[in-house]
Design a protein around this motif. Structure first.
Motif, PDB file in Angstrom:
ATOM      1  N   TRP A  69      -5.070  -7.051   6.283  1.00  0.00           N
ATOM      2  CA  TRP A  69      -4.171  -5.910   6.088  1.00  0.00           C
ATOM      3  C   TRP A  69      -3.797  -5.716   4.623  1.00  0.00           C
ATOM      4  O   TRP A  69      -3.743  -4.578   4.136  1.00  0.00           O
ATOM      5  CB  TRP A  69      -2.911  -6.100   6.936  1.00  0.00           C
ATOM      6  CG  TRP A  69      -3.148  -6.051   8.411  1.00  0.00           C
ATOM      7  CD1 TRP A  69      -2.855  -7.019   9.325  1.00  0.00           C
ATOM      8  CD2 TRP A  69      -3.747  -4.979   9.154  1.00  0.00           C
ATOM      9  NE1 TRP A  69      -3.229  -6.622  10.587  1.00  0.00           N
ATOM     10  CE2 TRP A  69      -3.779  -5.376  10.508  1.00  0.00           C
ATOM     11  CE3 TRP A  69      -4.266  -3.731   8.814  1.00  0.00           C
ATOM     12  CZ2 TRP A  69      -4.298  -4.562  11.515  1.00  0.00           C
ATOM     13  CZ3 TRP A  69      -4.787  -2.924   9.812  1.00  0.00           C
ATOM     14  CH2 TRP A  69      -4.804  -3.338  11.149  1.00  0.00           C
ATOM     15  N   ILE A  70      -3.539  -6.798   3.921  1.00  0.00           N
ATOM     16  CA  ILE A  70      -3.150  -6.674   2.509  1.00  0.00           C
ATOM     17  C   ILE A  70      -4.330  -6.183   1.676  1.00  0.00           C
ATOM     18  O   ILE A  70      -4.181  -5.296   0.820  1.00  0.00           O
ATOM     19  CB  ILE A  70      -2.623  -8.022   1.990  1.00  0.00           C
ATOM     20  CG1 ILE A  70      -1.309  -8.370   2.689  1.00  0.00           C
ATOM     21  CG2 ILE A  70      -2.428  -7.982   0.476  1.00  0.00           C
ATOM     22  CD1 ILE A  70      -0.795  -9.776   2.379  1.00  0.00           C
ATOM     23  N   ARG A 118      -1.743   5.977  -1.141  1.00  0.00           N
ATOM     24  CA  ARG A 118      -2.583   6.969  -0.474  1.00  0.00           C
ATOM     25  C   ARG A 118      -1.751   8.158  -0.025  1.00  0.00           C
ATOM     26  O   ARG A 118      -0.516   8.082   0.086  1.00  0.00           O
ATOM     27  CB  ARG A 118      -3.307   6.364   0.721  1.00  0.00           C
ATOM     28  CG  ARG A 118      -2.438   6.055   1.939  1.00  0.00           C
ATOM     29  CD  ARG A 118      -3.318   5.609   3.094  1.00  0.00           C
ATOM     30  NE  ARG A 118      -2.560   5.270   4.309  1.00  0.00           N
ATOM     31  CZ  ARG A 118      -2.312   6.125   5.286  1.00  0.00           C
ATOM     32  NH1 ARG A 118      -2.688   7.389   5.174  1.00  0.00           N
ATOM     33  NH2 ARG A 118      -1.657   5.733   6.369  1.00  0.00           N
ATOM     34  N   LYS A 151       1.390   1.117  10.238  1.00  0.00           N
ATOM     35  CA  LYS A 151       1.019   1.436   8.863  1.00  0.00           C
ATOM     36  C   LYS A 151       0.437   2.845   8.770  1.00  0.00           C
ATOM     37  O   LYS A 151      -0.166   3.205   7.766  1.00  0.00           O
ATOM     38  CB  LYS A 151       0.011   0.402   8.335  1.00  0.00           C
ATOM     39  CG  LYS A 151       0.645  -0.963   8.072  1.00  0.00           C
ATOM     40  CD  LYS A 151      -0.364  -2.004   7.615  1.00  0.00           C
ATOM     41  CE  LYS A 151      -0.881  -1.731   6.224  1.00  0.00           C
ATOM     42  NZ  LYS A 151       0.152  -1.875   5.188  1.00  0.00           N
ATOM     43  N   ARG A 152       0.617   3.623   9.830  1.00  0.00           N
ATOM     44  CA  ARG A 152       0.195   5.016   9.840  1.00  0.00           C
ATOM     45  C   ARG A 152       1.413   5.898  10.100  1.00  0.00           C
ATOM     46  O   ARG A 152       2.449   5.434  10.562  1.00  0.00           O
ATOM     47  CB  ARG A 152      -0.861   5.252  10.922  1.00  0.00           C
ATOM     48  CG  ARG A 152      -2.081   4.367  10.774  1.00  0.00           C
ATOM     49  CD  ARG A 152      -3.039   4.567  11.919  1.00  0.00           C
ATOM     50  NE  ARG A 152      -3.684   5.883  11.880  1.00  0.00           N
ATOM     51  CZ  ARG A 152      -4.360   6.418  12.891  1.00  0.00           C
ATOM     52  NH1 ARG A 152      -4.463   5.760  14.038  1.00  0.00           N
ATOM     53  NH2 ARG A 152      -4.928   7.594  12.765  1.00  0.00           N
ATOM     54  N   ASN A 203      -9.082   7.351  -0.575  1.00  0.00           N
ATOM     55  CA  ASN A 203      -8.056   8.392  -0.484  1.00  0.00           C
ATOM     56  C   ASN A 203      -8.560   9.791  -0.811  1.00  0.00           C
ATOM     57  O   ASN A 203      -8.236  10.754  -0.114  1.00  0.00           O
ATOM     58  CB  ASN A 203      -6.876   8.049  -1.401  1.00  0.00           C
ATOM     59  CG  ASN A 203      -5.737   9.031  -1.236  1.00  0.00           C
ATOM     60  OD1 ASN A 203      -5.144   9.130  -0.173  1.00  0.00           O
ATOM     61  ND2 ASN A 203      -5.435   9.775  -2.298  1.00  0.00           N
ATOM     62  N   THR A 210       0.294  -3.540  13.962  1.00  0.00           N
ATOM     63  CA  THR A 210       0.174  -3.411  12.507  1.00  0.00           C
ATOM     64  C   THR A 210      -0.598  -2.154  12.128  1.00  0.00           C
ATOM     65  O   THR A 210      -0.216  -1.435  11.190  1.00  0.00           O
ATOM     66  CB  THR A 210      -0.516  -4.654  11.913  1.00  0.00           C
ATOM     67  OG1 THR A 210       0.016  -5.822  12.522  1.00  0.00           O
ATOM     68  CG2 THR A 210      -0.302  -4.719  10.419  1.00  0.00           C
ATOM     69  N   GLY A 252       0.795  -1.223   0.000  1.00  0.00           N
ATOM     70  CA  GLY A 252       0.000   0.000   0.000  1.00  0.00           C
ATOM     71  C   GLY A 252       0.825   1.270   0.000  1.00  0.00           C
ATOM     72  O   GLY A 252       0.273   2.360  -0.180  1.00  0.00           O
ATOM     73  N   LEU A 253       2.150   1.173   0.189  1.00  0.00           N
ATOM     74  CA  LEU A 253       2.989   2.363   0.158  1.00  0.00           C
ATOM     75  C   LEU A 253       2.892   3.032  -1.213  1.00  0.00           C
ATOM     76  O   LEU A 253       3.098   2.399  -2.238  1.00  0.00           O
ATOM     77  CB  LEU A 253       4.437   1.975   0.445  1.00  0.00           C
ATOM     78  CG  LEU A 253       5.463   3.115   0.411  1.00  0.00           C
ATOM     79  CD1 LEU A 253       5.177   4.146   1.498  1.00  0.00           C
ATOM     80  CD2 LEU A 253       6.884   2.565   0.554  1.00  0.00           C
ATOM     81  N   SER A 294      -5.015  -2.484   2.377  1.00  0.00           N
ATOM     82  CA  SER A 294      -3.946  -1.629   1.852  1.00  0.00           C
ATOM     83  C   SER A 294      -4.018  -1.499   0.335  1.00  0.00           C
ATOM     84  O   SER A 294      -3.800  -0.409  -0.217  1.00  0.00           O
ATOM     85  CB  SER A 294      -2.582  -2.192   2.265  1.00  0.00           C
ATOM     86  OG  SER A 294      -2.465  -2.263   3.673  1.00  0.00           O
ATOM     87  N   TYR A 333      -7.228   1.727   0.444  1.00  0.00           N
ATOM     88  CA  TYR A 333      -6.433   2.957   0.361  1.00  0.00           C
ATOM     89  C   TYR A 333      -6.823   3.802  -0.858  1.00  0.00           C
ATOM     90  O   TYR A 333      -7.198   4.972  -0.718  1.00  0.00           O
ATOM     91  CB  TYR A 333      -4.944   2.623   0.305  1.00  0.00           C
ATOM     92  CG  TYR A 333      -4.296   2.291   1.624  1.00  0.00           C
ATOM     93  CD1 TYR A 333      -5.029   2.200   2.809  1.00  0.00           C
ATOM     94  CD2 TYR A 333      -2.928   2.046   1.692  1.00  0.00           C
ATOM     95  CE1 TYR A 333      -4.416   1.881   4.012  1.00  0.00           C
ATOM     96  CE2 TYR A 333      -2.305   1.728   2.895  1.00  0.00           C
ATOM     97  CZ  TYR A 333      -3.056   1.645   4.047  1.00  0.00           C
ATOM     98  OH  TYR A 333      -2.439   1.336   5.222  1.00  0.00           O
TER      99      TYR A 333
END
Length: 573
Positions: free
Chosen positions: A434-435, A28, A138-139, A446, A134, A24-25, A438, A442
């Motif tokens: 989570w995956i 967003r 991730k924030r 966004n 987690t 996800g990097l 993300s 996201y």
């Protein structure tokens, strides 16, 4: 166990950790409340060259020391990307924290290092899948970074007291506290282990390393703490108190006194009851907290045996929770730095609990509830069986399908991995969650969450060479700007901002526009030409051409005069 199996477990862990944290990097932008604020400050550092005094728009930002923003600014200068720079400090910190926990568990329980599932490995897996870990790493808040400094400090202290006395580790722990303090005031938390360690040494607890006979050498520790603080504090205080600008003096007073001891002893935000962190531990430290009904007997045995490997990290966790509980101001993220050592205190007993019936059944039940929630909640949103929350706005249906996909992946992964390990299905579910969020949630959320959609629509509505004034703005508005932008204070009363903005707009009415949140519009704007731009971050935004921007009445301004006379210091109330 063979070396190949240990290597495979280690490789699998780091692959899972990297994917779960980094997926996800770049998908967003910073989301409120804190992420846009810190990234805006960092971006302005790069653009202005002013690194000593953080700025938010045209005002000083006095709430936090600048270390986190410095790191974001350096990354922004290197990458040129807000989407990359704002998250990298948290993501990299997460990997380092996992590595430190893994290393400490391996060192302290070296007799189990021949097993694939040595204590360090178990502790790192527990930490990776702890919901709070987690979610927070991730924030892009300060807390993941402060957790890094705290973990470095407690890792070095525990190695010093439990493995072997080391001047280098001693100084490293104190230096980490110093850097932590200028990242966020609570960076001193590792020092809470010192009275426990002194007590344990005198009581001759098991596993304590021999104490040093050169106490003067250890005075270097406090020096190591002071040095990083002085590198920031001396230049800042020299400028603030040595000059004649009251804004800089107010900044220094605020960050040195109000935001530290004042915020702890007399908090003005986030007031919660004394037991608040008990529910945080039970709910947000899931699934690790599921072990509490079963692990307390092992902790009791460790107490009877005076096993310092268990008691030092565990008692330190208790002191951290008590410390934050004593203040009326509480946020769940405050106890994040204690989570890694909590996982370490649980890890030695996981294999015993896994061989029983109680914990595996509880974990399986939790996994089933989580999968059911994803599938039923996703279906309810996707097929309109429930009223969606306001935060989803028009994204309820696609978000429902995202949750359905996560639930389906979680169910499939749980069935596929159920024979691998008794806890593997839950790991599959959390990984899918989570995956999936993300990769799909996201981008979906966004535009609304980051204000990118609002600022893009504003830029499309006004000429490319127009100037935009922001009134009652939030950090994400300025961060996502497209046009030349002017602000009129951030903490000032909204109507006072509007009054100055209206006067500014009238100077060049043909090319200036105002974007204002509804609460800042004066009475004269009721029924006037103002384009409603939508609801973003639960705020109603209006775009006003300068030709229709009327000034507030005298009575309205008298109502805010008291706020205006407070000046810069009053802005921090």
């Amino acid at each position: 166990m063979s070396t190949n199996k240990r290597y495979s477990e280690r490789t699998l862990f780091w692959l899972c950790a990297t994917v779960i944290l980094f997926v996800g990097l770049g998908l967003r932008d910073p989301w409120p409340a804190d992420e846009p604020r810190f990234m805006l400050v960092a971006k302005q550092m790069v653009e202005s060259g002013n690194w000593l005094f953080p700025m938010r728009g045209d005002e000083l930002y006095p709430d936090k020391p600048p270390v986190f923003m410095w790191i974001q600014a350096l990354l922004y200068g290197l990458t040129g990307s807000v989407r990359i720079a704002f998250l990298l400090p948290s993501l990299v910190s997460g990997l380092i924290v996992l590595g430190l926990v893994r290393d400490l568990g391996r060192r302290l329980w070296s007799d189990a290092s021949s097993s694939v599932w040595h204590v360090g490995a178990i502790a790192s897996w527990l930490l990776l899948f702890a919901v709070m870990f987690t979610f927070q790493f991730k924030r892009a808040q300060i807390d993941p970074l402060i957790t890094l400094w705290v973990t470095i400090g407690i890792w070095a202290f525990l190695r010093h007291y439990l493995e072997r006395p080391s001047l280098a580790l001693w100084c490293l722990a104190w230096a980490a506290c110093g850097i932590g303090i200028i990242t966020k005031g609570v960076g001193f938390l590792p020092l809470l282990v010192l009275p426990i360690a002194v007590w344990a040494t005198r009581a001759r607890w098991q596993s304590m390393a021999p104490s040093t006979r050169s106490p003067m050498r250890w005075l270097l520790g406090p020096v190591a703490l002071v040095v990083p603080i002085a590198l920031w504090l001396i230049p800042m205080a020299t400028v603030a108190y040595g000059g004649n600008d009251p804004m800089f003096r107010a900044y220094a007073d605020n960050i040195l006194f109000k935001q530290t001891a004042g915020r702890y002893t007399n908090p003005w935000l986030h007031q919660q009851p004394w037991y608040y962190f008990i529910q945080v531990v039970l709910l947000q430290w899931l699934p690790v907290s599921l072990a509490l009904p079963f692990v307390w007997r092992d902790w009791r045995t460790a107490w009877q045996q005076r096993d310092a490997r268990i008691l030092l990290p565990l008692l330190w966790v208790v002191l951290v929770v008590i410390f934050f509980s004593l203040s009326k101001g509480k946020r769940e993220v405050y106890v994040l730095p204690a989570l890694p050592m909590f996982c370490l205190a649980v890890a030695p007993f996981v294999q015993r609990m896994a061989a029983g019936k109680g914990l595996p059944r509880l974990v399986s039940g939790f996994n089933a509830v989580l999968i059911a929630f994803l599938l039923l909640g996703g279906a309810a949103l996707a097929f309109g069986w429930m009223s969606p929350p306001n935060t989803l706005a028009g994204n309820a249906v696609p978000m429902g399908y995202v949750l359905l996909a996560c639930g389906a992946a979680a169910l499939g992964g749980s069935l596929l991995l159920r024979r691998l390990h008794r806890f593997a299905p839950l790991a599959a579910t959390l990984s899918a969650l989570w995956i999936g969020l993300s990769l799909f949630a996201y981008p979906l959320l966004n535009d609304d969450s980051s204000a990118r959609g609002l600022m893009r629509d504003v830029a499309a509505r006004i000429p490319a060479d127009a100037e935009l004034g922001l009134v009652a703005w939030k950090e994400q508005n300025l961060l996502m700007r497209h046009n030349r932008t002017r602000t009129f204070g951030f903490l000032r009363p909204p109507l006072a901002q509007w009054q100055d903005a209206a006067a500014w707009a009238q100077e060049q009415p043909s090319r200036r526009w105002l974007l204002s949140e509804r609460k800042a519009l004066p009475q004269c704007m009721q029924g006037a030409q103002a384009d409603f731009m939508g609801v973003y971050n639960r705020r109603y935004w209006y775009l006003v051409p300068a030709t229709h921007a009327c000034a507030a009445s005298a009575q309205e301004m008298r109502d805010v005069e008291l706020d205006r006379t407070k000046g810069f210091e009053g802005a921090f109330e």
